[in-house]
Design a protein around this motif. Structure first.
Motif, PDB file in Angstrom:
ATOM      1  N   PHE A  61       0.363  -0.983   0.075  1.00 29.52           N
ATOM      2  CA  PHE A  61       0.119  -0.076   0.226  1.00 29.52           C
ATOM      3  C   PHE A  61       0.757   1.554  -0.394  1.00 29.52           C
ATOM      4  CE2 PHE A  61       0.970  -0.695   4.151  1.00 29.52           C
ATOM      5  CZ  PHE A  61       0.944   0.597   4.597  1.00 29.52           C
ATOM      6  N   THR A  62       0.245   2.453  -0.938  1.00 28.85           N
ATOM      7  CA  THR A  62       1.093   3.228  -0.313  1.00 28.85           C
ATOM      8  C   THR A  62      -0.043   3.760  -0.233  1.00 28.85           C
ATOM      9  OG1 THR A  62       0.067   4.507  -2.700  1.00 28.85           O
ATOM     10  CG2 THR A  62       2.464   3.605  -1.987  1.00 28.85           C
ATOM     11  N   THR A  63      -0.074   5.830   0.506  1.00 31.66           N
ATOM     12  CA  THR A  63      -0.975   6.870   1.173  1.00 31.66           C
ATOM     13  C   THR A  63      -0.699   8.243   0.048  1.00 31.66           C
ATOM     14  OG1 THR A  63       0.405   7.565   2.805  1.00 31.66           O
ATOM     15  CG2 THR A  63      -1.310   6.030   3.021  1.00 31.66           C
ATOM     16  N   GLU A  64      -1.357   8.328  -0.314  1.00 33.14           N
ATOM     17  CA  GLU A  64      -1.695  10.175  -0.497  1.00 33.14           C
ATOM     18  C   GLU A  64      -2.135  11.135   0.156  1.00 33.14           C
ATOM     19  OE1 GLU A  64      -2.394  10.444  -4.734  1.00 33.14           O
ATOM     20  OE2 GLU A  64      -2.007   7.740  -4.978  1.00 33.14           O
ATOM     21  N   PRO A  65      -1.723  12.457   0.525  1.00 36.95           N
ATOM     22  CA  PRO A  65      -0.973  13.386  -1.033  1.00 36.95           C
ATOM     23  C   PRO A  65       0.835  12.859  -0.165  1.00 36.95           C
ATOM     24  CG  PRO A  65      -1.775  15.089   0.294  1.00 36.95           C
ATOM     25  CD  PRO A  65      -2.107  13.701   1.123  1.00 36.95           C
ATOM     26  N   PHE A  66       1.632  12.829  -1.282  1.00 33.53           N
ATOM     27  CA  PHE A  66       3.017  12.248  -0.822  1.00 33.53           C
ATOM     28  C   PHE A  66       3.554  13.284  -0.882  1.00 33.53           C
ATOM     29  CE2 PHE A  66       1.832   9.991  -4.896  1.00 33.53           C
ATOM     30  CZ  PHE A  66       2.024   8.746  -4.055  1.00 33.53           C
ATOM     31  N   ASP A  67       4.439  13.252   0.213  1.00 37.41           N
ATOM     32  CA  ASP A  67       5.722  13.849   0.306  1.00 37.41           C
ATOM     33  C   ASP A  67       7.091  14.044   0.689  1.00 37.41           C
ATOM     34  OD1 ASP A  67       7.264  15.957   1.870  1.00 37.41           O
ATOM     35  OD2 ASP A  67       5.992  16.155   3.263  1.00 37.41           O
ATOM     36  N   ASP A  81      10.029  15.441   1.110  1.00 40.75           N
ATOM     37  CA  ASP A  81      11.060  15.675   2.099  1.00 40.75           C
ATOM     38  C   ASP A  81      11.286  14.879   3.242  1.00 40.75           C
ATOM     39  OD1 ASP A  81      11.745  17.656   0.688  1.00 40.75           O
ATOM     40  OD2 ASP A  81       9.914  18.952   1.454  1.00 40.75           O
ATOM     41  N   GLU A  82       9.752  14.397   4.148  1.00 44.64           N
ATOM     42  CA  GLU A  82       9.187  13.173   4.967  1.00 44.64           C
ATOM     43  C   GLU A  82       8.113  12.556   5.360  1.00 44.64           C
ATOM     44  OE1 GLU A  82       8.158  16.163   8.745  1.00 44.64           O
ATOM     45  OE2 GLU A  82       9.931  16.679   7.632  1.00 44.64           O
ATOM     46  N   PRO A  83       8.344  11.768   5.604  1.00 40.55           N
ATOM     47  CA  PRO A  83       6.713  11.054   5.728  1.00 40.55           C
ATOM     48  C   PRO A  83       5.759  11.532   6.612  1.00 40.55           C
ATOM     49  CG  PRO A  83       8.990   9.401   6.769  1.00 40.55           C
ATOM     50  CD  PRO A  83       9.221  10.684   6.682  1.00 40.55           C
ATOM     51  N   PRO A  84       4.908  11.798   5.460  1.00 38.31           N
ATOM     52  CA  PRO A  84       3.519  12.609   6.137  1.00 38.31           C
ATOM     53  C   PRO A  84       3.245  11.828   7.238  1.00 38.31           C
ATOM     54  CG  PRO A  84       2.916  11.754   3.846  1.00 38.31           C
ATOM     55  CD  PRO A  84       4.544  11.707   4.503  1.00 38.31           C
ATOM     56  N   PRO A  85       1.686  12.232   8.365  1.00 36.17           N
ATOM     57  CA  PRO A  85       1.732  11.625   9.381  1.00 36.17           C
ATOM     58  C   PRO A  85       0.628  10.215   8.644  1.00 36.17           C
ATOM     59  CG  PRO A  85       1.716  14.298   9.353  1.00 36.17           C
ATOM     60  CD  PRO A  85       1.622  13.572   8.261  1.00 36.17           C
ATOM     61  N   HIS A  86       0.061  10.743   7.679  1.00 38.17           N
ATOM     62  CA  HIS A  86      -1.324  10.022   7.317  1.00 38.17           C
ATOM     63  C   HIS A  86      -0.253   8.350   6.931  1.00 38.17           C
ATOM     64  CE1 HIS A  86      -0.190  10.859   3.029  1.00 38.17           C
ATOM     65  NE2 HIS A  86      -0.465  11.992   3.743  1.00 38.17           N
ATOM     66  N   ALA A  87       1.262   8.738   6.295  1.00 41.09           N
ATOM     67  CA  ALA A  87       2.054   7.328   6.002  1.00 41.09           C
ATOM     68  C   ALA A  87       2.232   6.525   7.135  1.00 41.09           C
ATOM     69  CB  ALA A  87       2.921   7.629   5.368  1.00 41.09           C
ATOM     70  N   VAL A  88       2.959   7.830   8.358  1.00 38.70           N
ATOM     71  CA  VAL A  88       3.287   7.062   9.349  1.00 38.70           C
ATOM     72  C   VAL A  88       2.448   5.846  10.395  1.00 38.70           C
ATOM     73  CG1 VAL A  88       4.413   7.797  11.231  1.00 38.70           C
ATOM     74  CG2 VAL A  88       5.169   8.962   9.622  1.00 38.70           C
ATOM     75  N   PRO A 121      10.416   3.732   0.367  1.00 35.64           N
ATOM     76  CA  PRO A 121      10.541   4.796   0.286  1.00 35.64           C
ATOM     77  C   PRO A 121       9.399   5.127  -0.266  1.00 35.64           C
ATOM     78  CG  PRO A 121      11.682   4.137  -1.286  1.00 35.64           C
ATOM     79  CD  PRO A 121      11.643   3.017  -0.630  1.00 35.64           C
ATOM     80  N   PHE A 122       8.781   4.985  -0.622  1.00 33.66           N
ATOM     81  CA  PHE A 122       7.380   4.743  -2.069  1.00 33.66           C
ATOM     82  C   PHE A 122       6.184   3.530  -1.547  1.00 33.66           C
ATOM     83  CE2 PHE A 122      10.610   6.523  -4.191  1.00 33.66           C
ATOM     84  CZ  PHE A 122      10.053   8.095  -4.630  1.00 33.66           C
ATOM     85  N   GLY A 154      -4.927  12.081   7.199  1.00 30.78           N
ATOM     86  CA  GLY A 154      -5.309  13.035   7.366  1.00 30.78           C
ATOM     87  C   GLY A 154      -5.392  12.552   5.637  1.00 30.78           C
ATOM     88  N   ALA A 155      -4.584  11.247   5.135  1.00 31.57           N
ATOM     89  CA  ALA A 155      -4.686  10.863   3.809  1.00 31.57           C
ATOM     90  C   ALA A 155      -5.817  10.828   2.876  1.00 31.57           C
ATOM     91  CB  ALA A 155      -4.721   9.297   3.683  1.00 31.57           C
ATOM     92  N   THR A 156      -5.263  11.693   1.947  1.00 31.25           N
ATOM     93  CA  THR A 156      -6.187  12.040   0.916  1.00 31.25           C
ATOM     94  C   THR A 156      -7.288  10.440  -0.301  1.00 31.25           C
ATOM     95  OG1 THR A 156      -5.193  12.906  -0.852  1.00 31.25           O
ATOM     96  CG2 THR A 156      -6.396  13.823   1.087  1.00 31.25           C
ATOM     97  N   ARG A 157      -5.865   9.498   0.221  1.00 29.71           N
ATOM     98  CA  ARG A 157      -5.943   7.944  -0.944  1.00 29.71           C
ATOM     99  C   ARG A 157      -5.563   7.304  -0.383  1.00 29.71           C
ATOM    100  NH1 ARG A 157      -5.816   7.717  -7.508  1.00 29.71           N
ATOM    101  NH2 ARG A 157      -7.147   9.809  -7.138  1.00 29.71           N
ATOM    102  N   VAL A 158      -5.617   6.283  -0.335  1.00 36.17           N
ATOM    103  CA  VAL A 158      -4.951   4.776  -0.363  1.00 36.17           C
ATOM    104  C   VAL A 158      -5.373   3.767  -1.588  1.00 36.17           C
ATOM    105  CG1 VAL A 158      -4.449   3.285   1.637  1.00 36.17           C
ATOM    106  CG2 VAL A 158      -5.247   5.328   2.265  1.00 36.17           C
ATOM    107  N   SER A 159      -3.775   3.553  -1.600  1.00 45.15           N
ATOM    108  CA  SER A 159      -3.376   2.040  -2.433  1.00 45.15           C
ATOM    109  C   SER A 159      -3.378   1.432  -2.791  1.00 45.15           C
ATOM    110  CB  SER A 159      -2.902   3.153  -4.070  1.00 45.15           C
ATOM    111  OG  SER A 159      -3.563   4.110  -4.936  1.00 45.15           O
ATOM    112  N   LEU A 160      -4.001   0.148  -2.591  1.00 46.18           N
ATOM    113  CA  LEU A 160      -2.911  -1.030  -1.951  1.00 46.18           C
ATOM    114  C   LEU A 160      -3.817  -2.145  -3.418  1.00 46.18           C
ATOM    115  CD1 LEU A 160      -6.195  -2.730  -0.564  1.00 46.18           C
ATOM    116  CD2 LEU A 160      -5.513  -1.570   1.229  1.00 46.18           C
TER     117      LEU A 160
END
Length: 92
Positions: free
Chosen positions: A7-13, A15-22, A40-41, A67-73
């Motif tokens: 899976f990945t979460t968006e929006p991407f950042d 510079d550092e992992p966004p809160p939704h990715a963490v 990383p992705f 805060g994720a606006t999209r989760v692709s899995l």
């Protein structure tokens, strides 16, 4: 039966992992899974089907709440070693 979720979460950042990715990553790390690979992705994890299903529920909720606006899995069924041999022997 074993499954793998990637899976990945968006929006991407970049510079550092966004809160939704963490949050999604921590939800999967806290699940009863056999393997978790953080990249990383995207992140992947493997385990029993019921454990992966529970982890998917947890990661979706955690990511959206953070805060994720999209989760692709993607979920894949992984053949277990014994099942692969049995299938090969049956065809022989």
């Amino acid at each position: 039966m074993r499954w793998r979720v990637e899976f990945t979460t968006e929006p991407f950042d970049l510079d550092e992992p966004p809160p939704h990715a963490v949050a999604a990553r921590e939800a999967v790390r806290g699940a009863d899974l056999d393997a978790v690979d953080v990249g990383p992705f995207g992140t992947s994890a493997e385990g029993r089907a019921d454990a992966v299903l529970g982890a998917v529920d947890d990661l979706l909720r955690a990511a959206v709440e953070a805060g994720a606006t999209r989760v692709s899995l993607q979920v894949s069924v992984i053949e277990e070693a014994g099942a692969a041999r049995t299938a090969a022997e049956a065809g022989a």
